[in-house]
Enzyme design. Sequence first.
Site, PDB file in Angstrom:
ATOM      1  N   ARG A  35       0.838  -1.224   0.000  1.00 34.12           N
ATOM      2  CA  ARG A  35       0.000   0.000   0.000  1.00 34.12           C
ATOM      3  C   ARG A  35       0.866   1.265   0.000  1.00 34.12           C
ATOM      4  O   ARG A  35       0.464   2.300  -0.543  1.00 34.12           O
ATOM      5  CB  ARG A  35      -0.932  -0.032   1.226  1.00 34.12           C
ATOM      6  CG  ARG A  35      -2.053   1.030   1.199  1.00 34.12           C
ATOM      7  CD  ARG A  35      -3.073   0.727   2.277  1.00 34.12           C
ATOM      8  NE  ARG A  35      -4.251   1.575   2.259  1.00 34.12           N
ATOM      9  CZ  ARG A  35      -4.480   2.557   3.155  1.00 34.12           C
ATOM     10  NH1 ARG A  35      -3.610   2.783   4.118  1.00 34.12           N
ATOM     11  NH2 ARG A  35      -5.585   3.272   3.082  1.00 34.12           N
ATOM     12  N   ILE A  61      -7.427   7.248  -0.828  1.00 37.30           N
ATOM     13  CA  ILE A  61      -7.256   5.801  -0.951  1.00 37.30           C
ATOM     14  C   ILE A  61      -8.088   5.246   0.203  1.00 37.30           C
ATOM     15  O   ILE A  61      -8.024   5.754   1.329  1.00 37.30           O
ATOM     16  CB  ILE A  61      -5.761   5.417  -0.858  1.00 37.30           C
ATOM     17  CG1 ILE A  61      -5.523   3.908  -0.984  1.00 37.30           C
ATOM     18  CG2 ILE A  61      -5.107   5.907   0.421  1.00 37.30           C
ATOM     19  CD1 ILE A  61      -4.022   3.538  -1.091  1.00 37.30           C
ATOM     20  N   SER A  62      -8.894   4.222  -0.070  1.00 40.46           N
ATOM     21  CA  SER A  62      -9.821   3.727   0.956  1.00 40.46           C
ATOM     22  C   SER A  62      -9.087   3.040   2.105  1.00 40.46           C
ATOM     23  O   SER A  62      -7.949   2.580   1.954  1.00 40.46           O
ATOM     24  CB  SER A  62     -10.813   2.746   0.332  1.00 40.46           C
ATOM     25  OG  SER A  62     -11.463   3.344  -0.761  1.00 40.46           O
ATOM     26  N   GLN A  63      -9.777   2.966   3.228  1.00 43.03           N
ATOM     27  CA  GLN A  63      -9.281   2.239   4.408  1.00 43.03           C
ATOM     28  C   GLN A  63      -9.025   0.771   4.002  1.00 43.03           C
ATOM     29  O   GLN A  63      -9.860   0.166   3.315  1.00 43.03           O
ATOM     30  CB  GLN A  63     -10.379   2.303   5.471  1.00 43.03           C
ATOM     31  CG  GLN A  63     -10.076   1.606   6.766  1.00 43.03           C
ATOM     32  CD  GLN A  63     -11.332   1.516   7.648  1.00 43.03           C
ATOM     33  OE1 GLN A  63     -12.459   1.668   7.171  1.00 43.03           O
ATOM     34  NE2 GLN A  63     -11.122   1.276   8.916  1.00 43.03           N
ATOM     35  N   PRO A  64      -7.906   0.165   4.426  1.00 46.34           N
ATOM     36  CA  PRO A  64      -7.615  -1.209   4.006  1.00 46.34           C
ATOM     37  C   PRO A  64      -8.761  -2.184   4.292  1.00 46.34           C
ATOM     38  O   PRO A  64      -9.095  -3.027   3.448  1.00 46.34           O
ATOM     39  CB  PRO A  64      -6.365  -1.581   4.827  1.00 46.34           C
ATOM     40  CG  PRO A  64      -5.718  -0.270   5.136  1.00 46.34           C
ATOM     41  CD  PRO A  64      -6.816   0.742   5.242  1.00 46.34           C
TER      42      PRO A  64
END
Length: 218
Positions: A35, A61-64
């Site tokens: 990431r 960028i979205s939360q994992p």
Amino acid sequence: MSDYSKLRERMVKRQIASRGVGSKLVLDAMRKVPRERFLPQGQGIFAYDDSPLPIGEGQTISQPYIVAYMAESLALEGGEKVLEIGTGSGYAAAVLAEIAAEVYTIERIEGLASMARSNLDALGYENVHVRCGDGTLGWPEEAPFDGIVVAAGGPDVPDTLQQQLKIGGHLVIPIGRSKAYQELVRVTRVAEDEFRTEDLVPVRFVPLVGEEGWAQEF
Ligand code: SAM
């Protein structure tokens, strides 16, 4: 093992598996994709935080955990053809590309589309195809898809995307009447003209801007 690999392993354990994501394919993909390589210069140290992060152009960028949850919701078994709307940094496309055979991904902001292309090229993801445009209209030349995932929140499920699903395929999309809040919804095409809709979890995404999304000034 590098420091980032250790952080990634810890992220999978503490942020993802512990919250109920159990698909081995998804957990392995999350373990593999770096990431930190999808974040702006100097931001790599935040890569394994349990949160979305800014990537420029007012986007994130979205939360994992959400990336993993959405990937699991597609119920992929490996080898599929998948469409993603909202490429952003290219991170979620890389996660999907670890599972699916081919990933088609559309980003409306050219600067992000080209950043995602270079992030993905640098890591050798030859099975990810990035296009700049309005993803609410899908990718008709490559349809139908086994799965479609939308990483931005719209007011309604775009009919064009539903029509680009294979029978048995899933479309996962945040839907909400407000900018601040959506419900993650999964639409399954059960027959040519029959779709089943399930509500999954409450989420917060940036707006899906386009012909079958919100108007530009939203
Ligand atoms: N999946 C991305 C990642 O891994 O970095 C994060 C996506 S970000 C939460 C949502 C993205 O959707 C933004 O980059 C935004 O520009 C894009 N977007 C919004 N509406 C769109 C549309 N109609 N077509 C394509 N992209 C769109």
